[in-house]
Scaffold this active site. Sequence first.
Site, PDB file in Angstrom:
ATOM      1  N   PHE A 154       0.803  -1.120  -0.129  1.00 57.60           N
ATOM      2  CA  PHE A 154      -0.135   0.167  -0.063  1.00 57.60           C
ATOM      3  C   PHE A 154       0.702   1.212   0.031  1.00 57.60           C
ATOM      4  O   PHE A 154       0.271   2.358   0.386  1.00 57.60           O
ATOM      5  CB  PHE A 154      -0.855  -0.004   1.145  1.00 57.60           C
ATOM      6  CG  PHE A 154      -1.933  -1.252   1.391  1.00 57.60           C
ATOM      7  CD1 PHE A 154      -2.918  -1.411   0.429  1.00 57.60           C
ATOM      8  CD2 PHE A 154      -1.378  -2.144   2.085  1.00 57.60           C
ATOM      9  CE1 PHE A 154      -3.814  -2.351   0.581  1.00 57.60           C
ATOM     10  CE2 PHE A 154      -2.274  -3.292   2.226  1.00 57.60           C
ATOM     11  CZ  PHE A 154      -3.465  -3.563   1.306  1.00 57.60           C
ATOM     12  N   LEU A 155       2.088   1.292  -0.200  1.00 59.57           N
ATOM     13  CA  LEU A 155       3.151   2.481  -0.204  1.00 59.57           C
ATOM     14  C   LEU A 155       2.658   3.324  -1.236  1.00 59.57           C
ATOM     15  O   LEU A 155       2.084   3.015  -2.354  1.00 59.57           O
ATOM     16  CB  LEU A 155       4.513   1.794  -0.444  1.00 59.57           C
ATOM     17  CG  LEU A 155       4.908   1.378  -1.749  1.00 59.57           C
ATOM     18  CD1 LEU A 155       5.038   2.438  -2.938  1.00 59.57           C
ATOM     19  CD2 LEU A 155       6.270   0.591  -1.440  1.00 59.57           C
ATOM     20  N   ASN A 213      -7.795   1.011  -3.704  1.00 58.15           N
ATOM     21  CA  ASN A 213      -7.292   2.043  -4.742  1.00 58.15           C
ATOM     22  C   ASN A 213      -8.644   2.552  -5.148  1.00 58.15           C
ATOM     23  O   ASN A 213      -8.871   3.823  -5.712  1.00 58.15           O
ATOM     24  CB  ASN A 213      -6.248   1.458  -5.620  1.00 58.15           C
ATOM     25  CG  ASN A 213      -4.878   1.611  -5.257  1.00 58.15           C
ATOM     26  OD1 ASN A 213      -4.635   2.367  -4.079  1.00 58.15           O
ATOM     27  ND2 ASN A 213      -4.006   1.144  -5.935  1.00 58.15           N
ATOM     28  N   CYS A 265      -0.881   3.807 -10.572  1.00 57.13           N
ATOM     29  CA  CYS A 265      -1.630   2.762  -9.883  1.00 57.13           C
ATOM     30  C   CYS A 265      -3.212   3.309 -10.036  1.00 57.13           C
ATOM     31  O   CYS A 265      -4.152   2.307 -10.453  1.00 57.13           O
ATOM     32  CB  CYS A 265      -1.554   2.920  -8.310  1.00 57.13           C
ATOM     33  SG  CYS A 265       0.505   2.429  -8.391  1.00 57.13           S
TER      34      CYS A 265
HETATM   35  C1  UGA Z   1      -1.706   5.074  -4.571  1.00 57.64           C
HETATM   36  C2  UGA Z   1      -2.257   4.623  -3.206  1.00 57.64           C
HETATM   37  O1  UGA Z   1      -2.440   5.748  -2.661  1.00 57.64           O
HETATM   38  C3  UGA Z   1      -1.335   3.472  -2.200  1.00 57.64           C
HETATM   39  O2  UGA Z   1      -1.966   3.596  -1.208  1.00 57.64           O
HETATM   40  C4  UGA Z   1      -0.997   2.470  -3.376  1.00 57.64           C
HETATM   41  O3  UGA Z   1      -0.318   1.706  -2.622  1.00 57.64           O
HETATM   42  C5  UGA Z   1      -0.276   3.164  -4.437  1.00 57.64           C
HETATM   43  O4  UGA Z   1      -1.301   3.882  -5.222  1.00 57.64           O
HETATM   44  C6  UGA Z   1      -0.313   1.576  -5.381  1.00 57.64           C
HETATM   45  O5  UGA Z   1      -1.212   1.049  -5.891  1.00 57.64           O
HETATM   46  O6  UGA Z   1       0.947   1.254  -5.580  1.00 57.64           O
HETATM   47  P1  UGA Z   1       0.270   6.673  -5.404  1.00 57.64           P
HETATM   48  O7  UGA Z   1      -0.113   6.506  -6.611  1.00 57.64           O
HETATM   49  O8  UGA Z   1       1.722   6.858  -4.865  1.00 57.64           O
HETATM   50  O9  UGA Z   1      -0.367   5.668  -4.167  1.00 57.64           O
HETATM   51  O10 UGA Z   1      -0.400   8.204  -5.062  1.00 57.64           O
HETATM   52  P2  UGA Z   1      -1.646   8.988  -4.240  1.00 57.64           P
HETATM   53  O11 UGA Z   1      -0.965   9.597  -3.157  1.00 57.64           O
HETATM   54  O12 UGA Z   1      -2.330   7.747  -3.995  1.00 57.64           O
HETATM   55  O13 UGA Z   1      -2.226  10.084  -5.280  1.00 57.64           O
HETATM   56  C7  UGA Z   1      -2.725   9.446  -6.394  1.00 57.64           C
HETATM   57  C8  UGA Z   1      -3.085  10.741  -7.329  1.00 57.64           C
HETATM   58  O14 UGA Z   1      -4.367  11.283  -6.679  1.00 57.64           O
HETATM   59  C9  UGA Z   1      -2.196  11.869  -7.341  1.00 57.64           C
HETATM   60  O15 UGA Z   1      -2.207  12.295  -8.693  1.00 57.64           O
HETATM   61  C10 UGA Z   1      -2.774  12.872  -6.297  1.00 57.64           C
HETATM   62  O16 UGA Z   1      -2.277  14.156  -6.793  1.00 57.64           O
HETATM   63  C11 UGA Z   1      -4.205  12.726  -6.593  1.00 57.64           C
HETATM   64  N1  UGA Z   1      -4.868  13.051  -5.328  1.00 57.64           N
HETATM   65  C12 UGA Z   1      -4.597  12.566  -3.995  1.00 57.64           C
HETATM   66  C13 UGA Z   1      -5.934  14.157  -5.609  1.00 57.64           C
HETATM   67  O17 UGA Z   1      -6.198  14.612  -6.626  1.00 57.64           O
HETATM   68  N2  UGA Z   1      -6.484  14.493  -4.461  1.00 57.64           N
HETATM   69  C14 UGA Z   1      -6.367  14.043  -3.168  1.00 57.64           C
HETATM   70  O18 UGA Z   1      -6.840  14.374  -2.207  1.00 57.64           O
HETATM   71  C15 UGA Z   1      -5.194  12.991  -3.000  1.00 57.64           C
END
Ligand code: UGA
Length: 438
Positions: A154-155, A213, A265
């Site tokens: 879940f990182l 996710n 992801c």
């Molecule tokens: C995501 C999940 O959060 C992790 O738990 C998971 O392990 C990972 O996918 C995976 O499947 O490997 P990640 O892709 O690193 O992690 O990024 P996030 O922090 O989830 O952000 C995803 C997107 O959502 C980014 O573009 C971010 O800018 C956007 N976001 C996030 C928003 O637009 N609004 C928010 O409130 C939060």
Amino acid sequence: MAMKITVIGLGYLGATHAVAMAKVGHQVIGIEPNQQKIDSLVQGKAGFFEPGLDEELAKQIAAGRIEFKLSHDESSREADVHFICVGTPQTPGSMAADTRYLESAIRDVAPYLRSDALVVGKSTVPVGTAVKLTAQLAQATGFDQPNLAWNPEFLREGTALEDSLNPDRLVIGVTNERSEELLRKVFAPMIDAGVPFLVTDLATAELVKAAANAFLATKISFINAMAEIAEVSGADASQLAKAIGYDERIGNKFLRNGVGFGGGCLPKDIRALMARAEELGVGESVAYLHEIDKINLRRRDRVIQLLKAELGNLSGKRVLILGAAFKPDSDDVRDSPALAIALLAKGEGADVVVHDPVALHGVALKHPELHLEQDLAKAFIDADALVLATEWKEYRELDPTSVSVRNKFIIDGRNVLDVAKWQQAGFRVSALGRTITN
Ligand code: UGA
């Protein structure tokens, strides 16, 4: 107790997991077929931007706890646990996940697998994959019941090592006690530190990851849908998010409205879940994810609308996109909203300049047609509009009085700027999910 472990596939997931396993004391062999990646890894460079990872990698190499190989050799036979961390990208022309790298990982490890050793999948997969891989492993090894478990990761990029070492929870899907016992040993330092440890069947463990996710993507698109309503009604989606977030049942995390989610992801995982649900005959259960995807993509178009509202026809207008990475503290540009907006503006004839503190190398390879500028002061020159698309600290902390552009107009695509400060410096400000009077 130190265990011998192989980690197969050393991308974002595998490199981080390998370092985390070494840091908690295990003896790790990282397997990666790409010579260039190996050359970089042995020098203590993961090959991508992830705060703190290279430093820890170098420490673990120096401590002799981690080594890298192009393929398995006899030393893999000594390993008790083999973690598979290969990618499962979206299949071109389909929504489904491509599991071919998992199949080749199984093929490659099989000749070196002891009958008492355990193969653990960490990649995000369509539910049912682990059962298929177990059958493939049985055939390749001749073992009646090879030990194969699933342990989703879940990182988050940007905080990857910290997330691996101190996860919210550990989930393992197993088919026998031996597998559970081995994984309890592997994760003993985390379990002893109080990390919740959930033991499930294979299908549940696989689905937990897809569900997590999908839920996160849904939360983001929910607030972005509210943003669409706010934009036509005079409401403010950021204040709305704050207000509903105080309700603990809703919570304030992942409710930031803006240009939406991207990365390697969330977008592909919701599509893979829809594809798998269809295959299983329950497509309707997650049909709503189509809307989640569409809401997300519409936010990118909204930025173009706002640009046109300010500049009219974009042809020949210089638009500076602040950010290329899909989120700050990462150089990952996969399915990045920032990059998508840059390409949409380019498609409208704009003279697009893209700045990012770390991610431009990945853009240069894929999009030679974009004008990339590493120097922020230079990037501002002659800009007719600025679009803050990735909320890097250096953009959030910009002093607008020092920003020298042709036309003082900025779109806050992540709702992170102090609007009054920018307005005082003479900028007109637009944002997603709220109407700003300039
Ligand atoms: C995501 C999940 O959060 C992790 O738990 C998971 O392990 C990972 O996918 C995976 O499947 O490997 P990640 O892709 O690193 O992690 O990024 P996030 O922090 O989830 O952000 C995803 C997107 O959502 C980014 O573009 C971010 O800018 C956007 N976001 C996030 C928003 O637009 N609004 C928010 O409130 C939060």
